[in-house]
Enzyme design. Structure first.
Site, PDB file in Angstrom:
ATOM      1  N   GLU A  88       0.839  -1.210   0.000  1.00  0.00           N
ATOM      2  CA  GLU A  88       0.000   0.000   0.000  1.00  0.00           C
ATOM      3  C   GLU A  88       0.870   1.255   0.000  1.00  0.00           C
ATOM      4  O   GLU A  88       1.827   1.355   0.761  1.00  0.00           O
ATOM      5  CB  GLU A  88      -0.897  -0.008   1.240  1.00  0.00           C
ATOM      6  CG  GLU A  88      -1.811   1.198   1.373  1.00  0.00           C
ATOM      7  CD  GLU A  88      -2.595   1.185   2.675  1.00  0.00           C
ATOM      8  OE1 GLU A  88      -3.528   2.002   2.809  1.00  0.00           O
ATOM      9  OE2 GLU A  88      -2.276   0.363   3.560  1.00  0.00           O
ATOM     10  N   LYS A 148      -9.851   2.664  -3.429  1.00  0.00           N
ATOM     11  CA  LYS A 148     -10.331   2.052  -2.187  1.00  0.00           C
ATOM     12  C   LYS A 148     -11.731   2.530  -1.823  1.00  0.00           C
ATOM     13  O   LYS A 148     -12.023   3.722  -1.871  1.00  0.00           O
ATOM     14  CB  LYS A 148      -9.355   2.364  -1.051  1.00  0.00           C
ATOM     15  CG  LYS A 148      -9.645   1.611   0.246  1.00  0.00           C
ATOM     16  CD  LYS A 148      -8.601   1.917   1.305  1.00  0.00           C
ATOM     17  CE  LYS A 148      -8.867   1.124   2.574  1.00  0.00           C
ATOM     18  NZ  LYS A 148      -7.914   1.463   3.640  1.00  0.00           N
ATOM     19  N   CYS A 150      -5.748  -2.740   2.545  1.00  0.00           N
ATOM     20  CA  CYS A 150      -5.703  -2.677   4.006  1.00  0.00           C
ATOM     21  C   CYS A 150      -7.018  -3.110   4.650  1.00  0.00           C
ATOM     22  O   CYS A 150      -7.381  -4.270   4.644  1.00  0.00           O
ATOM     23  CB  CYS A 150      -5.302  -1.259   4.428  1.00  0.00           C
ATOM     24  SG  CYS A 150      -4.984  -1.068   6.201  1.00  0.00           S
TER      25      CYS A 150
END
Length: 507
Positions: A271, A331, A383
């Site tokens: 990430e 995301k 994540c």
């Protein structure tokens, strides 16, 4: 023990301890029988309480659970958020006190509307339904906090085989039902009704037998040849991550480690491995894309992305695939305070924690295509996204492979990153697919369709992980049906309990 389940501070103290026990049932401790003990104590503690007393008993359980299980929040606030010891402690206590209500309100509902002490079998079934409802609700309310579900204790336990069948919540349902039935066993036997005793035995033993029988059952099958993987763990200190003076050094690190790596099909960075906006790193990404293409590889990396949405510039936490890969993913599930600040007009500027770098991200759209690499569909999770069961299932059902990239540096040496890893393993087990997990400082690893780590790099080490993953097709029952069968079952159980309770009050 019976005295501790009655009203008063001894019972409330036991509820705090019971909640804390759940943490020991999860990673990294993995003492899974304690999950049964914790749920059983919670159930027993609500039997003789008024709705008001049950409210506080439930809050105490939640306080113990989140106090022990989310202690890593203190690390984030104090070590990396710049708050003093006192302020970090107070903020953590405030957070725990708030989310403990996720158990307080269901406990009140249980005592007020659902509890059926006179019918132990029905009572156990209704309690299991309520337990699943509270887990699902806290995974949804205000974007959700789907952490510390009791079902994760079974990743290596006897009920692991239920995950591909009905997901994490089917396991949680079974644990709650088992705990309640064990507590009610004496009353079921004393009742003398053979039909109820037989039903109790089937409900008690059946799920565990099924879980064991299906533990190593392969619901999916290979859709192609194995793909070689290299995942790079840069182990960059969080204090350096967003320092402009360290930008070139970080880009050079991932470049040089990639140049020195073996030729592989998939080269994966974690990430925000590129800690600058994509538009500012186009030359760098183009160079790395050419390098990957020359090797017949796909390079997948995390990078912040700026796009214009409705004539307004918005920032996203993203993933891009280059070389023999293609696609951009933005995301969708954001971390409160880490990636966006609730009530930011009030909170920004109070302490450094509310002004963390890259804490003004927008949420990506829901209808995004998957990433493509080497001719396969890859479901990407950045994540926090991998901890949402239903969200992960919606992407996994369209994929051949799973990928999650993360930066768990925020949690230091706490238990948070290992809990996060366990949840990623459960997503692979539910989907029956291989998962690549690339992180900044660990744990980077490859996870097989049974939720087991086949190879990994330890935390806090810099290195390159090599291994193979296999693209898979076909759907597990959970990916096909999702949680709808369990939702319908729980709805019927609630309706049954409410109707029976109303009839009992009119008799």
């Amino acid at each position: 023990m019976l005295r501790l389940t009655r009203p008063g501070w001894p019972g409330n103290l036991l509820a705090v301890v019971a909640g804390a026990l759940t943490t020991l049932a999860l990673a990294p401790f993995d003492l899974w029988p304690l999950a049964l003990v914790a749920v059983g104590l919670f159930y027993a503690g609500l039997r003789e309480l008024s709705p008001r007393q049950a409210l506080w008993r439930g809050w105490c359980f939640g306080f113990g659970l989140f106090g022990a299980g989310t202690s890593w929040i203190y690390v984030s606030i104090h070590t990396y958020g710049g708050a003093s010891v006192l302020l970090a402690g107070l903020l953590m206590l405030a957070f725990i006190a708030a989310i403990a209500w996720f158990f307080a309100l269901p406990a009140w509902l249980w005592a007020r509307w659902i509890r059926r002490n006179e019918a132990p079998l029905a009572d156990a079934l209704a309690f299991a339904a309520l337990w699943v409802a509270q887990e699902a609700f806290r995974g949804w309310f205000l974007t959700g906090f789907p952490w510390l579900y009791s079902g994760y204790s079974q990743l290596d336990g006897p009920l692991a085989g239920l995950a591909p069948l009905g997901g994490i919540w089917l396991i949680s349902f079974t644990l709650a039902l088992t705990a309640a039935l064990l507590y009610n066993a004496r009353r079921l036997l004393a009742g003398g009704r053979k039909a109820f005793m037989a039903a109790g035995v089937v409900l008690l033993a059946g799920p565990w037998i099924i879980g064991l029988a299906l533990k190593h059952h392969a619901w999916t099958s290979p859709s192609g040849e194995p793909l070689s993987v290299a995942a790079i763990q840069g182990n960059i200190e969080q204090s350096m991550k967003w320092d402009p003076a360290q930008l070139n050094a970080q880009l050079a690190l991932y470049r040089d480690m990639s140049f020195s790596s073996r030729r592989v099909d998939l080269l994966v960075w974690p990430e925000t491995a590129v800690p600058v906006l994509k538009e500012s790193a186009e030359g760098y990404l183009s160079m790395m894309g050419n390098f990957a293409a020359d090797r017949h590889s796909a390079l997948i990396t995390g990078v912040p992305i700026r796009q214009v949405v409705h004539n307004e510039k918005r920032y996203f936490n993203g993933i891009v695939a280059v070389g023999e890969g293609d696609g951009i993913y933005l995301k969708q599930k954001l971390v409160p305070f880490g990636e966006y600040v609730p009530l930011q007009d009030l909170l920004r500027g109070l302490i450094e924690f509310f002004d963390l770098p890259m804490s003004d991200f927008a949420r990506g759209p829901a209808d995004q295509p998957l990433l493509q690499a080497k001719g396969y569909q890859i479901a990407p999770f950045i994540c926090y996204e991998v901890v949402y069961p239903e969200f992960a299932a919606s992407l996994s059902a369209r994929s051949d492979l799973l990928l999650t990239i993360s930066n768990d540096t925020w949690f230091g040496t706490s238990i948070g990153p290992l809990q996060h890893l366990q949840m990623a393993q459960m997503r692979a087990l539910e989907a029956g697919r291989w998962m690549i997990r690339a992180t900044n400082n660990g744990v980077t690893g490859l996870i097989n369709p049974f939720g087991q780590i086949t190879t990994q790099i330890p935390q806090f080490e810099r290195g390159i992980l090599y291994g193979e993953v296999v693209p898979m097709h076909n759907l597990t029952p959970y990916l096909h049906w999702r949680s709808w069968p369990l939702v319908i079952l729980c709805g019927l159980l609630f309706g049954w309990a409410l109707l029976a309770s109303r009839i009992a009050k009119t008799v």
